[in-house]
Motif scaffolding. Structure first.
Motif, PDB file in Angstrom:
ATOM      1  N   SER A   1      -6.542  -5.604 -11.562  1.00 41.88           N
ATOM      2  CA  SER A   1      -5.472  -5.769 -10.584  1.00 41.88           C
ATOM      3  C   SER A   1      -5.192  -7.241 -10.304  1.00 41.88           C
ATOM      4  N   LEU A   2      -6.247  -8.048 -10.246  1.00 41.28           N
ATOM      5  CA  LEU A   2      -6.054  -9.467  -9.956  1.00 41.28           C
ATOM      6  C   LEU A   2      -5.220 -10.137 -11.035  1.00 41.28           C
TER       7      LEU A   2
ATOM      8  N   ALA B   1     -10.817  -7.037   8.532  1.00 43.84           N
ATOM      9  CA  ALA B   1      -9.712  -6.123   8.254  1.00 43.84           C
ATOM     10  C   ALA B   1     -10.044  -5.191   7.093  1.00 43.84           C
ATOM     11  N   ILE B   2     -10.603  -5.748   6.032  1.00 38.80           N
ATOM     12  CA  ILE B   2     -10.988  -4.921   4.875  1.00 38.80           C
ATOM     13  C   ILE B   2     -12.065  -3.921   5.269  1.00 38.80           C
ATOM     14  N   LEU B   3     -13.053  -4.392   6.031  1.00 39.23           N
ATOM     15  CA  LEU B   3     -14.115  -3.495   6.500  1.00 39.23           C
ATOM     16  C   LEU B   3     -13.539  -2.378   7.358  1.00 39.23           C
ATOM     17  N   GLY B   4     -12.609  -2.719   8.242  1.00 42.65           N
ATOM     18  CA  GLY B   4     -12.031  -1.717   9.125  1.00 42.65           C
ATOM     19  C   GLY B   4     -11.308  -0.622   8.369  1.00 42.65           C
ATOM     20  N   PHE B   5     -10.471  -0.986   7.408  1.00 43.02           N
ATOM     21  CA  PHE B   5      -9.726   0.027   6.658  1.00 43.02           C
ATOM     22  C   PHE B   5     -10.643   0.840   5.746  1.00 43.02           C
TER      23      PHE B   5
ATOM     24  N   LEU C   1      -4.720   0.013   1.660  1.00 41.14           N
ATOM     25  CA  LEU C   1      -4.576  -1.146   2.537  1.00 41.14           C
ATOM     26  C   LEU C   1      -5.759  -2.099   2.374  1.00 41.14           C
ATOM     27  N   ALA C   2      -6.972  -1.550   2.322  1.00 45.95           N
ATOM     28  CA  ALA C   2      -8.152  -2.399   2.128  1.00 45.95           C
ATOM     29  C   ALA C   2      -8.096  -3.108   0.781  1.00 45.95           C
ATOM     30  N   ALA C   3      -7.696  -2.382  -0.271  1.00 45.51           N
ATOM     31  CA  ALA C   3      -7.629  -2.980  -1.607  1.00 45.51           C
ATOM     32  C   ALA C   3      -6.561  -4.063  -1.677  1.00 45.51           C
ATOM     33  N   THR C   4      -5.427  -3.864  -1.009  1.00 44.17           N
ATOM     34  CA  THR C   4      -4.363  -4.861  -1.023  1.00 44.17           C
ATOM     35  C   THR C   4      -4.787  -6.113  -0.267  1.00 44.17           C
ATOM     36  N   LEU C   5      -5.467  -5.935   0.858  1.00 48.64           N
ATOM     37  CA  LEU C   5      -5.993  -7.087   1.591  1.00 48.64           C
ATOM     38  C   LEU C   5      -6.986  -7.870   0.733  1.00 48.64           C
ATOM     39  N   LEU C   6      -7.848  -7.158   0.035  1.00 46.31           N
ATOM     40  CA  LEU C   6      -8.813  -7.825  -0.835  1.00 46.31           C
ATOM     41  C   LEU C   6      -8.111  -8.587  -1.945  1.00 46.31           C
ATOM     42  N   LEU C   7      -7.092  -7.993  -2.539  1.00 45.09           N
ATOM     43  CA  LEU C   7      -6.350  -8.665  -3.600  1.00 45.09           C
ATOM     44  C   LEU C   7      -5.635  -9.902  -3.070  1.00 45.09           C
ATOM     45  N   LEU C   8      -5.093  -9.825  -1.865  1.00 40.50           N
ATOM     46  CA  LEU C   8      -4.422 -10.975  -1.264  1.00 40.50           C
ATOM     47  C   LEU C   8      -5.410 -12.116  -1.035  1.00 40.50           C
ATOM     48  N   ALA C   9      -6.638 -11.776  -0.602  1.00 41.93           N
ATOM     49  CA  ALA C   9      -7.661 -12.807  -0.418  1.00 41.93           C
ATOM     50  C   ALA C   9      -8.095 -13.407  -1.754  1.00 41.93           C
ATOM     51  N   GLU C  10      -8.219 -12.568  -2.778  1.00 39.11           N
ATOM     52  CA  GLU C  10      -8.596 -13.087  -4.104  1.00 39.11           C
ATOM     53  C   GLU C  10      -7.534 -14.039  -4.644  1.00 39.11           C
ATOM     54  N   LEU C  11      -6.272 -13.700  -4.452  1.00 37.94           N
ATOM     55  CA  LEU C  11      -5.194 -14.591  -4.881  1.00 37.94           C
ATOM     56  C   LEU C  11      -5.248 -15.909  -4.115  1.00 37.94           C
TER      57      LEU C  11
ATOM     58  N   ALA D   1       0.825  -1.210   0.000  1.00 37.40           N
ATOM     59  CA  ALA D   1       0.000   0.000   0.000  1.00 37.40           C
ATOM     60  C   ALA D   1       0.857   1.258   0.000  1.00 37.40           C
ATOM     61  N   LEU D   2       1.975   1.243   0.744  1.00 36.60           N
ATOM     62  CA  LEU D   2       2.864   2.400   0.752  1.00 36.60           C
ATOM     63  C   LEU D   2       3.466   2.626  -0.626  1.00 36.60           C
ATOM     64  N   ALA D   3       3.875   1.536  -1.280  1.00 39.23           N
ATOM     65  CA  ALA D   3       4.430   1.673  -2.627  1.00 39.23           C
ATOM     66  C   ALA D   3       3.381   2.204  -3.594  1.00 39.23           C
ATOM     67  N   ARG D   4       2.157   1.701  -3.514  1.00 43.72           N
ATOM     68  CA  ARG D   4       1.070   2.225  -4.360  1.00 43.72           C
ATOM     69  C   ARG D   4       0.872   3.713  -4.119  1.00 43.72           C
ATOM     70  N   LEU D   5       0.888   4.090  -2.845  1.00 48.02           N
ATOM     71  CA  LEU D   5       0.650   5.487  -2.487  1.00 48.02           C
ATOM     72  C   LEU D   5       1.749   6.386  -3.051  1.00 48.02           C
ATOM     73  N   VAL D   6       2.990   5.956  -2.923  1.00 43.91           N
ATOM     74  CA  VAL D   6       4.107   6.761  -3.418  1.00 43.91           C
ATOM     75  C   VAL D   6       4.043   6.887  -4.939  1.00 43.91           C
ATOM     76  N   ILE D   7       3.827   5.765  -5.635  1.00 45.36           N
ATOM     77  CA  ILE D   7       3.759   5.799  -7.097  1.00 45.36           C
ATOM     78  C   ILE D   7       2.617   6.696  -7.558  1.00 45.36           C
ATOM     79  N   GLY D   8       1.424   6.485  -6.990  1.00 42.40           N
ATOM     80  CA  GLY D   8       0.268   7.274  -7.392  1.00 42.40           C
ATOM     81  C   GLY D   8       0.415   8.747  -7.082  1.00 42.40           C
ATOM     82  N   ALA D   9       0.950   9.075  -5.886  1.00 44.04           N
ATOM     83  CA  ALA D   9       1.085  10.480  -5.501  1.00 44.04           C
ATOM     84  C   ALA D   9       2.104  11.200  -6.377  1.00 44.04           C
ATOM     85  N   VAL D  10       3.241  10.561  -6.607  1.00 46.89           N
ATOM     86  CA  VAL D  10       4.287  11.197  -7.425  1.00 46.89           C
ATOM     87  C   VAL D  10       3.797  11.429  -8.851  1.00 46.89           C
ATOM     88  N   LEU D  11       3.212  10.408  -9.463  1.00 46.04           N
ATOM     89  CA  LEU D  11       2.738  10.557 -10.841  1.00 46.04           C
ATOM     90  C   LEU D  11       1.580  11.551 -10.924  1.00 46.04           C
ATOM     91  N   GLY D  12       0.685  11.536  -9.941  1.00 46.29           N
ATOM     92  CA  GLY D  12      -0.431  12.476  -9.955  1.00 46.29           C
ATOM     93  C   GLY D  12       0.021  13.915  -9.831  1.00 46.29           C
TER      94      GLY D  12
END
Length: 312
Positions: free
Chosen positions: A144-145, A297-301, A231-241, A108-119
């Motif tokens: 993403s999956l 966890a996904i609901l919480g985030f 964080l919620a999206a990454t948790l969801l992707l991990l569960a889908e995998l 999630a941190l890497a996603r945030l850095v990439i998205g923020a810098v490019l945006g």
């Protein structure tokens, strides 16, 4: 003609007051913050909270003989039961939150850095805007999956846990950043006409310095919200995998009776617990318990992100 009784009017007044209180208290922020605090606290205090060693099988004697695992929920000393090796599920879920949160936090941190810098670059520098728009469009067009599944499935054949962990983090980090980039670009566009930007130009600051010193601090709220959503999206992707049986590699072969289980992990992690539980559906708790952990966890985030958004 109003036929309402005093009791009905008092009930309606209580309901209105309760709704007003809940709106002021920001219920999503409270509930999401509580769930996230419990999750993070459990991960940090795992050695104190876990009743057993998550890797040590616990054998039960029934009638002078060793009872075969898994043991169902409610077994004395095992409120959530055990897995096929007799390891306590509650302890594995508590310890597993450490590895799962570590993977998701880094991604999630890497996603945030990439998205923020490019945006920010797309909104601030017109020359790079078109190229970044192409990257955002290409990233948004690929699910993403699928994007995460292909490199992991192809490369994740090694039993080296460090290699598998690195592959997982890289694959999860390169997906899902496009939405963050779009929102950061929109926020920066809104800041370009702010008076303090003109003042910064007037005192001779360069565009890069203005972007770093004045624009980036004003994106704090946006980045906090995007971080919780990531964080919620990454948790969801991990569960889908995990549903596709694509989990962290590494581990040791596990022997149950005369059967050899392929590469049982040497550590507890929610994704691998869910994947292995799905292959053993005769014992419902083996996949329902990690599934509930992922869901909470996904609901919480997500609730935390929504609560932070309402505060803006």
């Amino acid at each position: 003609m109003n036929h309402s009784t005093p009791l009905d009017r008092r009930t309606a007044a209580i309901v209105r007051r309760w709704r007003a209180v809940m709106l002021r208290l920001n219920a999503p922020l409270l509930i999401g913050g509580l769930l996230v605090a419990l999750l993070v606290g459990g991960a940090l205090l795992a050695p104190l909270l876990a009743p057993h060693d998550p890797l040590e099988p616990i054998l039960r004697m029934v009638g002078g003989q060793i009872a075969p695992a898994p043991y169902p929920p409610g077994t004395p000393g095992m409120p959530l039961g055990s897995d096929r090796l007799g390891r306590d599920m509650l302890s594995r879920l508590i310890y597993g939150s450490r590895y799962t949160l570590l993977i998701c936090a880094v991604a999630a941190l890497a996603r945030l850095v990439i998205g923020a810098v490019l945006g920010m670059l797309a909104a601030w520098y017109s020359r790079t805007s078109r190229a970044i728009d192409v990257l955002i469009g290409a990233s948004s067009a690929i699910p993403s999956l699928f994007f995460a599944m292909v490199p992991i499935a192809v490369v994740n054949r090694s039993r080296d846990i460090d290699t598998s962990l690195a592959i997982f983090m890289v694959a999860l980090s390169l997906t899902g950043w496009a939405e963050t980039a779009v929102r950061c670009r929109t926020a920066v566009h809104g800041l370009r006409a702010a008076p303090f930007i003109d003042s910064a130009y007037a005192i001779g600051l360069r565009r890069g310095a203005i972007l770093y010193r004045h624009v980036l601090p004003n994106l704090r709220d946006v980045l906090l919200i995007e971080g919780a959503y990531a964080l919620a999206a990454t948790l969801l992707l991990l569960a889908e995998l995990a549903f596709l049986n694509i989990v962290l590699g590494g581990g040791e072969p596990a022997l149950i009776g005369d059967r050899m289980l392929a590469s049982d992990p040497i550590f507890a992690e929610w994704g691998s617990m869910l994947a292995r539980g799905l292959r053993q559906r005769a014992y419902l708790w083996l996949f329902l318990e990690p599934l509930v952990a992922f869901t909470l966890a996904i609901l919480g985030f997500n609730l935390l992100a929504e609560g932070l958004r309402r505060r803006r």
